[in-house]
Design a protein around this motif. Structure first.
Motif, PDB file in Angstrom:
ATOM      1  N   GLY A  48     -34.432 -29.944 -11.666  1.00 54.73           N
ATOM      2  CA  GLY A  48     -33.796 -30.914 -11.217  1.00 54.73           C
ATOM      3  C   GLY A  48     -34.960 -31.625 -10.230  1.00 54.73           C
ATOM      4  N   THR A  49     -34.764 -32.380  -9.286  1.00 49.95           N
ATOM      5  CA  THR A  49     -35.559 -33.332  -8.769  1.00 49.95           C
ATOM      6  C   THR A  49     -35.036 -33.394  -7.311  1.00 49.95           C
ATOM      7  N   ALA A  50     -35.585 -33.431  -6.684  1.00 50.68           N
ATOM      8  CA  ALA A  50     -34.920 -33.139  -5.424  1.00 50.68           C
ATOM      9  C   ALA A  50     -35.821 -34.128  -4.188  1.00 50.68           C
ATOM     10  N   GLU A  51     -34.933 -35.394  -3.354  1.00 52.07           N
ATOM     11  CA  GLU A  51     -35.827 -36.520  -2.864  1.00 52.07           C
ATOM     12  C   GLU A  51     -35.336 -36.364  -1.083  1.00 52.07           C
ATOM     13  N   GLY A  52     -34.504 -35.238  -0.749  1.00 51.58           N
ATOM     14  CA  GLY A  52     -33.418 -35.312   0.454  1.00 51.58           C
ATOM     15  C   GLY A  52     -34.401 -34.129   1.626  1.00 51.58           C
ATOM     16  N   ALA A  53     -34.041 -33.938   2.574  1.00 52.56           N
ATOM     17  CA  ALA A  53     -35.350 -33.455   3.450  1.00 52.56           C
ATOM     18  C   ALA A  53     -35.798 -32.462   3.296  1.00 52.56           C
ATOM     19  N   PHE A  54     -36.271 -32.056   3.771  1.00 50.36           N
ATOM     20  CA  PHE A  54     -37.222 -30.726   3.792  1.00 50.36           C
ATOM     21  C   PHE A  54     -36.830 -29.945   5.208  1.00 50.36           C
ATOM     22  N   VAL A  55     -36.227 -28.272   4.644  1.00 49.99           N
ATOM     23  CA  VAL A  55     -35.223 -28.246   5.364  1.00 49.99           C
ATOM     24  C   VAL A  55     -36.149 -26.479   5.826  1.00 49.99           C
ATOM     25  N   ILE A  56     -36.310 -25.753   6.824  1.00 51.91           N
ATOM     26  CA  ILE A  56     -36.684 -24.734   7.456  1.00 51.91           C
ATOM     27  C   ILE A  56     -35.396 -23.499   8.281  1.00 51.91           C
ATOM     28  N   GLY A  57     -35.259 -22.341   7.478  1.00 51.36           N
ATOM     29  CA  GLY A  57     -34.170 -21.735   8.136  1.00 51.36           C
ATOM     30  C   GLY A  57     -32.477 -22.146   7.476  1.00 51.36           C
ATOM     31  N   GLY A  58     -32.823 -22.550   6.087  1.00 52.53           N
ATOM     32  CA  GLY A  58     -31.718 -23.079   5.212  1.00 52.53           C
ATOM     33  C   GLY A  58     -32.087 -23.783   3.787  1.00 52.53           C
ATOM     34  N   GLY A  59     -30.641 -23.507   3.066  1.00 54.62           N
ATOM     35  CA  GLY A  59     -30.561 -24.481   1.870  1.00 54.62           C
ATOM     36  C   GLY A  59     -29.457 -25.237   1.925  1.00 54.62           C
ATOM     37  N   GLN A  60     -29.007 -25.465   0.788  1.00 53.76           N
ATOM     38  CA  GLN A  60     -28.329 -25.972   0.394  1.00 53.76           C
ATOM     39  C   GLN A  60     -27.855 -25.714  -1.089  1.00 53.76           C
ATOM     40  N   ALA A  61     -26.092 -26.040  -1.941  1.00 55.44           N
ATOM     41  CA  ALA A  61     -25.123 -25.524  -2.168  1.00 55.44           C
ATOM     42  C   ALA A  61     -24.019 -26.649  -2.622  1.00 55.44           C
ATOM     43  N   GLY A  62     -23.969 -27.016  -3.397  1.00 51.37           N
ATOM     44  CA  GLY A  62     -22.225 -28.383  -3.338  1.00 51.37           C
ATOM     45  C   GLY A  62     -22.868 -28.536  -2.818  1.00 51.37           C
ATOM     46  N   GLY A  63     -23.408 -29.629  -2.176  1.00 57.95           N
ATOM     47  CA  GLY A  63     -24.201 -30.630  -1.437  1.00 57.95           C
ATOM     48  C   GLY A  63     -23.716 -30.243  -0.453  1.00 57.95           C
ATOM     49  N   GLU A  64     -23.891 -28.770   0.709  1.00 61.74           N
ATOM     50  CA  GLU A  64     -23.360 -28.244   1.695  1.00 61.74           C
ATOM     51  C   GLU A  64     -24.345 -27.513   2.176  1.00 61.74           C
TER      52      GLU A  64
END
Length: 713
Positions: A433-449
């Motif tokens: 899948g493509t991802a066009e959201g924020a670039f994150v240092i120190g964490g990730g994303q799952a289930g929209g959270e």
């Protein structure tokens, strides 16, 4: 009436007895067996195997041939026998041969394999079918002829080399691709209908063979340029006879330099909760939660002083995120970061980029496997999992700075993870899948959270919209890959002792680590006891008989990661083993840089494990004898990525060796002996000046700068 033996009869009887004892009787000798019929599988023409099929002759490109074969004799199993070979050659269907030739007689003896016999056939005609055969002779009789072997000769060379085209690297006077990025190149026979293969190269030679599906066909080859700038391909065509066209330059193109990172967060702010992107003016990563700061793995040069570690972001209680996306996850991309993991209870993400429901990628730690991981989801949905995962082969370490690199390349369908410059795993990714959201240092994303808080610190984060360069490239005096350089450069000073003190009880560490070394010896004779005429600086003078040395309170480098140890030394006693610089383990030193008295050589060694007594070591020694009473600069380099040890003497590479089973010696640095928890062994007698320890691999050009106390760049 019995008849008596005459003199003649008696002699004949004696001769018969001798012959019966030595070999065949006269009667048997009259029944001589001829040489065996040659087996065509042993016959060759100019080294090429025999073909008994006249419709598929052996094709050759020389009118002078060496014909060779094995001629065996049945009697050679019991007695020595002289045997020669005769070869005959002629045109297909002709009654008379074109020529024949005999080899010399040679002996075949019991218990020894028969030697091949050979002759030379000259002035053979071209482009006609020629058959050759062989038989043997044993000085008394000829054996049977072998079956015929068929050959055909042509010396006509292809008229032209192939032509080349490429859509990936077109010859249009523009830059394309990048070093390490492969492209397809199509070779065309250029009108040479009997071409069966091409040979090509990118260094002016034509050595790589490309087989054609049928004579005169095209062939597409995948070639990876190793350097940017103008590049060229040389090639030649080869026909079935082995004739070759000239090796000529057939194609030229321009390779673009490596694309710069699309983002680089050095994380050197050291205060507040905002990190700045050095590649994009105005782009920042803002802190969410509590962002802390700690000493990092790499940093910037502080004025005219040493390159010191700067800060790193501590993300145990917060994370950093940009407003917009940084990486184009629909194409090839690479992310890299130095990470320090301080907890292993839960999955953790060091770097990621948000999608609508799940991260487009995650670079971090997998708690269930206790391993580093680079992973991608196959789709961006609320129930998506990370189906594509590359994990490390060894468990993740806590409290240790580790370089992670994750690479995704849809053109090859590969997802790869590298740890400290070493490839771990490559897995297939069929879709992502493509991802066009924020670039994150120190964490990730799952289930929209938000999920996967990184329990530790992150430093030196980079991202590219391209695959990493894993092929060799030129880097500061050595051929190194981009992956290697990320893990081993820059070289960072972790302890520097000029040893120019004149009083007191400690030698000052010139870096900001404050790792001063305490003198165990007589200050009156040690300080300023030797002058280093190599760099015109004062040094210390140690008495090995008294066990004099200097010792820090704690380690300078991780000995299970790449490091460089160096010192100026003057050895005054060549009769005993001696160590100028080491870092202590519990039972032995993690490394030792010094002198081997048995070999009379300089030495750099690392034990395979920590233990008292006799411990196996990996070591590299100088190629020439050590100089007694003269100042010499020694540098030992451990490359954790390549698993090698290298010793440099006066800036010149003096030898290398392999190393396995790396471990960390977490004890004190010792100048003037081999340190361990119980004390010091192999004390140094003589002068020492400018002792240094660097984390990372010093290249040849770095060694020169370190030698004079300058900053490696």
């Amino acid at each position: 009436m019995r008849r008596s033996l005459t003199r003649t009869t008696a002699a004949s009887a004696a001769l018969a007895l001798v012959l019966s004892l030595l070999g065949q009787s006269p009667a048997l000798a009259d029944e001589n067996r001829p040489p065996d019929r040659p087996d065509t599988s042993t016959l060759t023409a100019r080294g090429e195997a025999c073909s008994t099929d006249s419709s598929r002759p052996t094709l050759l490109n020389d009118t002078t041939l060496t014909l060779r074969g094995l001629i065996t004799h049945p009697d050679a199993e019991t007695v020595s026998t002289q045997v020669k070979a005769q070869f005959e050659w002629g045109l297909e269907g002709a009654d008379e041969p074109l020529g024949s030739a005999d080899s010399v007689y040679t002996w075949d003896s019991p218990g020894r394999p028969p030697a091949p016999r050979s002759v030379t056939a000259r002035d053979l005609p071209e482009e006609v079918l020629i058959g050759y055969r062989a038989r043997g002779h044993d000085t008394r009789a000829w054996g049977e002829w072998s079956d015929r072997c068929w050959i055909e000769i042509s010396t006509s060379k292809p008229a032209a080399p192939p032509t080349v085209t490429s859509d990936d690297y077109p010859d249009d006077n523009r830059f394309h691709g990048a070093p390490g990025r492969a492209g397809d190149f199509t070779f065309d026979a250029n009108g040479v209908e009997d071409a069966v293969a091409f040979y090509y190269g990118m260094s002016g030679s034509c050595t790589t063979r490309v087989e054609l599906d049928q004579p005169g066909a095209e062939a597409t080859v995948r070639i990876t340029p190793q350097r940017d700038g103008p590049r060229s391909i040389h090639a030649r065509s080869v026909d079935a006879y082995g004739n070759s066209s000239s090796c000529a330059m057939v194609y030229s193109f321009l390779v673009a330099p490596h694309a710069d990172p699309v983002a680089y967060f050095p994380l050197d702010e050291g205060e507040d909760s905002t990190a700045h992107d050095a590649m994009s003016r105005g782009r920042t990563a803002e802190g969410t939660g509590a962002i802390g700061w700690a000493r990092g793995r790499v940093g910037e040069r502080a004025g005219s002083g040493y390159r010191l570690e700067d800060t790193a972001a501590v993300t145990s209680d917060g994370h950093l995120r940009t407003e917009e996306s940084v990486v184009d996850t629909s194409g090839a991309f690479t992310v890299s970061a130095w990470v320090r993991l301080d907890g292993t209870d839960d999955d953790a993400v060091a770097v990621s980029q948000d999608g609508e429901h799940v991260s487009g990628f995650q670079l971090g730690y997998d708690a269930s496997e206790e391993a580093w991981v680079f992973q991608r989801a196959d789709r961006d949905s609320s129930d998506a999992g990370f189906a594509h995962r590359a994990t490390s082969t060894a468990p993740a370490q806590t409290g240790v700075w580790t370089r992670l690199v994750g690479a995704s390349d849809p053109s090859t369908g590969e997802l790869s993870l590298y740890v400290d410059g070493v490839h771990q795993e490559t897995v297939e990714q069929t879709s992502a899948g493509t991802a066009e959201g924020a670039f994150v240092i120190g964490g990730g994303q799952a289930g929209g959270e938000f999920a996967g808080t990184w329990p530790g610190a992150v430093d030196d984060v980079l991202a590219w919209n391209r695959a990493p360069v894993t092929a060799d490239e030129e880097v500061s005096g050595g051929r190194r890959s981009e992956i290697w350089a990320a893990a081993n450069q820059p070289v960072v000073p972790e302890g520097t002792w000029w040893l120019g003190e004149t009083e007191g009880s400690t030698a000052e560490d010139a870096t900001d680590h404050g790792l001063d070394a305490v003198l165990h010896g007589d200050p009156g004779t040690v300080w300023d006891g030797a002058f280093n005429d190599g760099i015109f600086e004062p040094g210390i003078l140690l008495d090995g008989a008294q066990g004099e040395h200097l010792r820090t309170d704690g380690p300078a480098v991780r000995t299970d990661r790449s490091f460089t140890a160096s010192a100026w030394v003057r050895l005054d006693d060549g009769g005993v083993d001696a160590v100028a610089l080491s870092q202590s383990g519990s039972g032995t030193s993690g490394f030792a840089l010094g002198y081997d008295a048995g070999l009379r050589r300089w030495v750099f060694e690392v034990p395979v494990q920590d233990g008292a007594g006799s411990v196996e070591v990996h070591r590299v020694t100088s190629a020439t004898s050590a100089w007694i009473g003269e100042w010499v600069h020694l540098a030992g380099v451990y490359d954790h990525t390549d698993g090698t040890l290298t010793l440099h003497v006066d800036g010149n590479r003096a030898g290398g060796a392999e190393r396995v089973d790396a471990w960390h010696a977490g004890g004190d640095v010792v100048i003037g002996g081999a340190g361990h928890a119980e004390g010091v062994g192999r004390p140094w007698t003589g002068g020492v000046s400018l002792a240094q320890l660097h984390q990372g691999v010093a290249l040849d050009s770095d060694i020169t700068r370190i030698q004079f106390g300058w900053i490696p760049v």
